[in-house]
Design a protein around this motif. Sequence first.
Motif, PDB file in Angstrom:
ATOM      1  N   HIS A  16      12.182  12.708  57.178  1.00 53.45           N
ATOM      2  CA  HIS A  16      12.527  13.784  56.234  1.00 53.45           C
ATOM      3  C   HIS A  16      13.233  14.903  56.990  1.00 53.45           C
ATOM      4  CE1 HIS A  16       9.140  11.626  54.362  1.00 53.45           C
ATOM      5  NE2 HIS A  16       9.771  11.873  53.222  1.00 53.45           N
ATOM      6  N   PRO A  17      14.444  14.635  57.473  1.00 53.73           N
ATOM      7  CA  PRO A  17      15.121  15.618  58.325  1.00 53.73           C
ATOM      8  C   PRO A  17      15.460  16.924  57.601  1.00 53.73           C
ATOM      9  CG  PRO A  17      16.601  13.821  57.730  1.00 53.73           C
ATOM     10  CD  PRO A  17      15.251  13.417  57.273  1.00 53.73           C
ATOM     11  N   TRP A  18      15.806  16.838  56.290  1.00 51.03           N
ATOM     12  CA  TRP A  18      16.133  18.069  55.570  1.00 51.03           C
ATOM     13  C   TRP A  18      14.922  18.992  55.475  1.00 51.03           C
ATOM     14  CZ3 TRP A  18      20.461  20.364  54.252  1.00 51.03           C
ATOM     15  CH2 TRP A  18      21.638  19.597  54.194  1.00 51.03           C
ATOM     16  N   GLN A  19      13.798  18.381  55.137  1.00 51.44           N
ATOM     17  CA  GLN A  19      12.572  19.174  55.012  1.00 51.44           C
ATOM     18  C   GLN A  19      12.190  19.783  56.359  1.00 51.44           C
ATOM     19  OE1 GLN A  19       9.302  16.948  53.376  1.00 51.44           O
ATOM     20  NE2 GLN A  19       7.806  18.286  54.351  1.00 51.44           N
ATOM     21  N   ALA A  20      12.203  18.963  57.404  1.00 49.59           N
ATOM     22  CA  ALA A  20      11.858  19.468  58.739  1.00 49.59           C
ATOM     23  C   ALA A  20      12.890  20.483  59.211  1.00 49.59           C
ATOM     24  CB  ALA A  20      11.764  18.300  59.724  1.00 49.59           C
ATOM     25  N   GLY A  21      14.182  20.196  58.914  1.00 51.42           N
ATOM     26  CA  GLY A  21      15.226  21.107  59.365  1.00 51.42           C
ATOM     27  C   GLY A  21      15.129  22.481  58.722  1.00 51.42           C
ATOM     28  N   LEU A  22      14.838  22.517  57.414  1.00 49.40           N
ATOM     29  CA  LEU A  22      14.693  23.809  56.749  1.00 49.40           C
ATOM     30  C   LEU A  22      13.488  24.576  57.296  1.00 49.40           C
ATOM     31  CD1 LEU A  22      15.519  22.912  53.028  1.00 49.40           C
ATOM     32  CD2 LEU A  22      16.888  24.289  54.588  1.00 49.40           C
ATOM     33  N   SER A  23      12.411  23.858  57.587  1.00 55.08           N
ATOM     34  CA  SER A  23      11.239  24.518  58.163  1.00 55.08           C
ATOM     35  C   SER A  23      11.574  25.114  59.522  1.00 55.08           C
ATOM     36  CB  SER A  23      10.084  23.524  58.293  1.00 55.08           C
ATOM     37  OG  SER A  23       9.753  22.970  57.041  1.00 55.08           O
ATOM     38  N   SER A 742      14.095  25.235  50.141  1.00 57.77           N
ATOM     39  CA  SER A 742      13.107  24.258  50.608  1.00 57.77           C
ATOM     40  C   SER A 742      12.159  23.868  49.482  1.00 57.77           C
ATOM     41  CB  SER A 742      12.329  24.848  51.783  1.00 57.77           C
ATOM     42  OG  SER A 742      11.283  23.994  52.175  1.00 57.77           O
ATOM     43  N   ALA A 743      11.705  24.858  48.702  1.00 56.16           N
ATOM     44  CA  ALA A 743      10.783  24.562  47.604  1.00 56.16           C
ATOM     45  C   ALA A 743      11.442  23.671  46.551  1.00 56.16           C
ATOM     46  CB  ALA A 743      10.301  25.865  46.976  1.00 56.16           C
ATOM     47  N   LEU A 744      12.692  23.975  46.213  1.00 56.40           N
ATOM     48  CA  LEU A 744      13.382  23.177  45.204  1.00 56.40           C
ATOM     49  C   LEU A 744      13.691  21.778  45.710  1.00 56.40           C
ATOM     50  CD1 LEU A 744      15.773  25.886  43.740  1.00 56.40           C
ATOM     51  CD2 LEU A 744      13.657  25.006  42.756  1.00 56.40           C
ATOM     52  N   MET A 745      14.015  21.646  46.983  1.00 55.52           N
ATOM     53  CA  MET A 745      14.200  20.316  47.563  1.00 55.52           C
ATOM     54  C   MET A 745      12.901  19.522  47.492  1.00 55.52           C
ATOM     55  SD  MET A 745      17.267  19.595  48.675  1.00 55.52           S
ATOM     56  CE  MET A 745      16.904  18.316  49.856  1.00 55.52           C
ATOM     57  N   ALA A 746      11.791  20.198  47.785  1.00 55.62           N
ATOM     58  CA  ALA A 746      10.502  19.522  47.725  1.00 55.62           C
ATOM     59  C   ALA A 746      10.201  19.072  46.299  1.00 55.62           C
ATOM     60  CB  ALA A 746       9.407  20.452  48.230  1.00 55.62           C
ATOM     61  N   PRO A 838      19.729  20.727  45.033  1.00 55.38           N
ATOM     62  CA  PRO A 838      18.703  19.847  44.464  1.00 55.38           C
ATOM     63  C   PRO A 838      19.114  19.253  43.118  1.00 55.38           C
ATOM     64  CG  PRO A 838      17.689  21.811  45.365  1.00 55.38           C
ATOM     65  CD  PRO A 838      19.159  22.032  45.409  1.00 55.38           C
ATOM     66  N   ALA A 839      19.772  20.031  42.254  1.00 51.59           N
ATOM     67  CA  ALA A 839      20.215  19.513  40.964  1.00 51.59           C
ATOM     68  C   ALA A 839      21.248  18.402  41.158  1.00 51.59           C
ATOM     69  CB  ALA A 839      20.799  20.638  40.123  1.00 51.59           C
ATOM     70  N   TRP A 840      22.143  18.607  42.111  1.00 50.47           N
ATOM     71  CA  TRP A 840      23.157  17.579  42.398  1.00 50.47           C
ATOM     72  C   TRP A 840      22.497  16.305  42.903  1.00 50.47           C
ATOM     73  CZ3 TRP A 840      24.793  15.531  47.220  1.00 50.47           C
ATOM     74  CH2 TRP A 840      25.959  14.782  47.177  1.00 50.47           C
ATOM     75  N   ARG A 841      21.497  16.459  43.783  1.00 57.65           N
ATOM     76  CA  ARG A 841      20.781  15.283  44.298  1.00 57.65           C
ATOM     77  C   ARG A 841      20.058  14.552  43.183  1.00 57.65           C
ATOM     78  NH1 ARG A 841      18.681  14.733  49.662  1.00 57.65           N
ATOM     79  NH2 ARG A 841      17.470  13.053  48.721  1.00 57.65           N
ATOM     80  N   MET A 842      19.387  15.274  42.304  1.00 55.59           N
ATOM     81  CA  MET A 842      18.652  14.653  41.206  1.00 55.59           C
ATOM     82  C   MET A 842      19.586  13.902  40.261  1.00 55.59           C
ATOM     83  SD  MET A 842      15.939  17.634  40.177  1.00 55.59           S
ATOM     84  CE  MET A 842      14.848  18.371  41.385  1.00 55.59           C
ATOM     85  N   ALA A 843      20.733  14.527  39.965  1.00 57.27           N
ATOM     86  CA  ALA A 843      21.664  13.907  39.026  1.00 57.27           C
ATOM     87  C   ALA A 843      22.304  12.655  39.604  1.00 57.27           C
ATOM     88  CB  ALA A 843      22.738  14.911  38.625  1.00 57.27           C
ATOM     89  N   ARG A 844      22.471  12.583  40.924  1.00 58.73           N
ATOM     90  CA  ARG A 844      23.144  11.441  41.550  1.00 58.73           C
ATOM     91  C   ARG A 844      22.194  10.283  41.838  1.00 58.73           C
ATOM     92  NH1 ARG A 844      27.957  11.486  44.142  1.00 58.73           N
ATOM     93  NH2 ARG A 844      27.051  10.199  45.803  1.00 58.73           N
TER      94      ARG A 844
END
Length: 854
Positions: A16-23, A742-746, A838-844
């Motif tokens: 989970h590089p995005w999650q770890a990277g944002l942290s 980060s919260a919205l990605m989660a 996050p919206a773009w990721r969900m839609a794709r």
Amino acid sequence: MTPLLRRSGLRHLARHPWQAGLSVLGVALGVAVVVAIDLANASAQRAFTLSTEAVVGRTTHQATGGPGGLPEETYRRLVLAAGIDEAAPVVEDWVTVEAATKAAGKAASDSPRVLHLLGVDPFAEAPFRPYLGPGAAGTDVSALLTRPGAAVLAAGTARELGLVPGGSFTILAAGQRRRVELVGVLEPDDETAGRALADLLVVDVATAQELLGRVGRLNRIDLRLPDGAAGAELLARARRALPPGATVAPAGARAARTEEMTRAFRVNLTALSLLALICGVFLIYNAMTFSVVQRRTLLGTLRALGVTRGEVFALVLGEALAVGLAGSLLGLAAGVLLGRGLVGLVAQTINDLYFVLAVRELAVPPAVLVKGALLGTAATLLAALAPAHEATSAPPRAVLIRSSLESAARRALPRAAALGLALLALGALLLAVPGTLLVSFAGLFGLFLGAALLTPGATVLLMRLLRPAAGALFGLLGRMAAGGVVAALSRTGVAVAALVVAVSVAVGVGTMIDSFRGTVRRWLDASLGADLYVVAAGRPGAPLDPALAARAAALPGVSRVDAIRQAEVPSERGPLRVLAVDLDPRGRRSFELRQGRPAAAWRAVAAGRGVLISEPLASRWDLGVGSRLRVSSPAGERVLAVAGVFYDYASEQGAALMALPHYRRLWGDPFLSGFSLYLAPGADEEAVERALRRAAGPDRALAINPNRELRRRSLEVFDRTFRITAVLRLLAGLVAFIGVLSALMALQLERARELAVLRAHGLTRGQLWRLVTAQTGLLGLAAGLLSLPLGLALAAAMVHVVNRRSFGWTVRLDLAPEVFFQPLALALGAALLAGLYPAWRMARTPPAEALREE
């Protein structure tokens, strides 16, 4: 923790590089801001220490006089009558190099170079400043005695100015243009000594007296006294040999007083930098909680298979430690880079408000780096404690159920609200009771933490209130969005809290700055009543001949001239800044009284029976109407009665105001620091200025500022002063923005199956975009509504409490109409921007893939 669990934790971070990277980025930004401010403060402090050591050298005590300094014969009395062998006369001031140039082949500097003029006796210097004594590296300073106008500079400074030995250059000294010949350069043995001598212009005592117009006078006499009884005996002799009004004090006392000027400024910057780290703590808590939620099935299975609670607790904290270490290391590197930019802002503020300081480089003390690393790691571990406890406190079966976390979060709302109210009350109490500046900031942090704990419960209430409106605007998707915020409260509550803190900081600090600026503008409007203001060109404070003011009063078009003399005099509580002014009724209107009856106060000042003191001085020394100030003067010790307290925003150190004739009777100082001109109706301002320059002569350099120009420059200094505050506010907001992202990605990853089911039942991509946008909009709306009262409370606390305890100024809280809309705009904008990806990721994401992954 077993190696298998350790590898499992590291694999989770890698997957989970995005999650770890944002942290990591959140920790890094928080640490970077704290480290950058500490490095900027440390660099300014080091530059001040080096320059002080270069000037003071091995001096143990300094003999000083009043505004006129000491007569030359005092030096002879100390050496001959008092028997002090190690004594050195000093004449010093700040001078400006005209048309300063850089190294050969480069363009002229945009601003004049300010140098510290140090007049010394080369024969007496060996015990005090080794770089000027016999055998010192570089030039032979005895050449200063044999050539008129001779001076030496540090080799590095000479190169920067494009000067070589044998050449000459023009300086502005005490408002006069003077020609100086460079007879040599100082070349210290090490780099540190070279930085210490930068901007130091060394001349002979007699040359300095001539340049500064102080023939027969000394600024101070440096003494080097032994320890013990012998030193005490010599000190007593020295005091008996001094004329009335002169004092002897330890050499470090002067530097300590100067350093103390900037203490409140540095503390304020440090406190603001810690706010960015607090926003980072919310981000880490968010990330670590989601890390636990993501692996609830794995953790529950491990617990069921026999893994102990302690091992799971260590797993979560181990991951947090890895994030904290990585973020801290990245933050240290970013802090050093950011510090290089902030050190210039800090140095500029110190130059504008306090004293001349040239910061040549960024000092990087290891202690600052260690502090930053410890703060970042400790903050990360602290933020991970609650998620680690959550992962181990519930039974394995409950951990396997996703809803258990949200149920626990809702059950914890009353406890969090009670603790939040307690912290709010404690913070308000700390702000209300008298205390130090640190107590004030502790109260502010109590308000922040209390508001953050109340935010989740307030978010639930707001969503219930907003759900009908959301349904009316967006239909079923609006009601789903409001319900989704509450359903994922363990995620959304912390994200909203982080955004509330950041937006309230932006609103509170912005309102404080606007209120301060409005107060200063009104003060300038009341204080600047004359048409023209005249001072010596170069550094402020250079003396002017009173004959020039007399010639100005005789010019056509001038109806009146008001003179002022600013000086520092010795008092029982330390150096006292004195403003000696003419008492024309028009000038009196410039000083609005906070305490005292105006008519009685001005009568006392005019009769020489009393003085007015500024509000900052009254605050620093705990004085008021009726208080007494004991000062030393050539006429002996005098007691000055405080007849009133006036508003003043020129200096946080404060000043005492007295009548100019009274000041001259006490200290015998005939000079002026400046004067203001009131023009007759219809007079040509530019013509009066040209006539005044002709009356001054070609060698006298005057700074003549029209009323409007002085206002503009004063506000420019104010804006520069708060520029670094605006930078810190922006960085704190950036950390909070990353927290919301980060919260919205989660949430996107967490709700993948739920959204895939909705997509499979016919929800289009456009509807999915509207659902996510509505949800992020509701998060931003909640944060904006909650941050408004907190931001206003922060502004009121900073204006009425922190500012009073820091600087002693009374500032009126100004609430512009846009203040009530700014929090909503900031919070909504940040939330909607953070929700785009996050919206773009969900839609794709194809529904089948999301369902298969689950």
